[in-house]
Design a protein around this motif. Structure first.
Motif, mmCIF file in Angstrom:
data_model
loop_
_atom_site.group_PDB
_atom_site.id
_atom_site.type_symbol
_atom_site.label_atom_id
_atom_site.label_comp_id
_atom_site.label_asym_id
_atom_site.label_seq_id
_atom_site.Cartn_x
_atom_site.Cartn_y
_atom_site.Cartn_z
ATOM 1 N N HIS A 93 6.396 34.172 48.326
ATOM 2 C CA HIS A 93 5.789 33.202 47.632
ATOM 3 C C HIS A 93 6.569 32.779 46.217
ATOM 4 O O HIS A 93 7.438 33.078 46.166
ATOM 5 C CB HIS A 93 4.823 35.298 47.005
ATOM 6 N N ASP A 94 5.584 32.679 45.706
ATOM 7 C CA ASP A 94 5.901 31.965 44.173
ATOM 8 C C ASP A 94 5.386 32.337 43.266
ATOM 9 O O ASP A 94 4.574 32.054 42.425
ATOM 10 C CB ASP A 94 5.670 29.664 44.585
ATOM 11 N N GLY A 178 1.897 29.299 46.222
ATOM 12 C CA GLY A 178 2.553 27.623 44.949
ATOM 13 C C GLY A 178 2.593 26.257 44.805
ATOM 14 O O GLY A 178 2.697 25.693 44.795
ATOM 15 N N GLN A 179 0.910 25.902 45.895
ATOM 16 C CA GLN A 179 1.256 24.542 46.441
ATOM 17 C C GLN A 179 -0.234 24.232 45.621
ATOM 18 O O GLN A 179 -0.156 22.971 45.654
ATOM 19 C CB GLN A 179 1.157 24.715 47.918
#
Length: 184
Positions: A93-94, A178-179
């Motif tokens: 994950h971000d 995170g996109q």
């Protein structure tokens, strides 16, 4: 996200409920230009891989060569939670995106890991609910984190008990990747 943005910018297109061209585009009135088939074809030609998650293989055009994952109906949220758990526990994950652009992730993390209710929403938990293999969920989560991923949730999912939860879970997974806001 427009089809123009997806073509050439999306590595993996994950469709919960497929992308049924027979009824997937709704216009509010008048004569609309149906762009789904062409959009799918352009994305495929640009190298996008497709995953169709739903009970009907026919909810994705055969020409897309989509991997078909056929879970028990009405289990999309469980699958998404299993994906989210994998993203979290495998550090896929971000955190910077989550810290900057989201609110409440700590509460979600406590729910996801079972800290708040004693039940971890991992791939094994999700697989039992969805009648899938847990490794299928883990592999999909890893693939989603490897490149630019578009998550699509068909409107048909709202027509089930707690149908809004699949949309909430998909947005959460997109935030974890995170996109959000990037092309494709």
């Amino acid at each position: 996200t427009s089809w123009e943005s997806s073509a050439g910018n999306t590595d993996l297109f994950v469709a919960f409920g497929g992308v049924p061209v027979k009824n997937g585009q709704i216009d509010s009135g008048g004569v609309g230009v149906h762009v789904q088939r062409t959009g799918l074809e352009k994305a495929k030609a640009a190298g996008t891989a497709f995953v169709n998650i739903g009970p009907l293989r026919s909810d994705m055009l055969d020409e897309m060569g989509a991997e078909w994952i056929a879970p028990r109906p009405n289990t999309d949220t469980a699958i998404l939670l299993g994906i989210a758990h994998t993203l979290l526990t495998e550090d896929l994950h971000d955190p910077a995106f989550l810290d900057r652009y989201t609110e409440g992730f700590a509460l979600f993390r406590a729910y996801l890991t079972g800290e708040s209710d004693g039940v971890a929403k991992d791939a094994d938990w999700a697989a039992e609910i969805a009648a899938l293999d847990a490794e299928t969920i883990r592999i999909l989560a890893r693939r989603m984190a490897q490149g630019r991923t578009m998550i699509s949730v068909a409107w048909s999912l709202t027509r089930q008990d707690h149908g809004e939860q699949a949309f909430w879970a998909a947005i959460t997974v997109a935030a974890m990747l995170g996109q959000i806001g990037l092309p494709g």
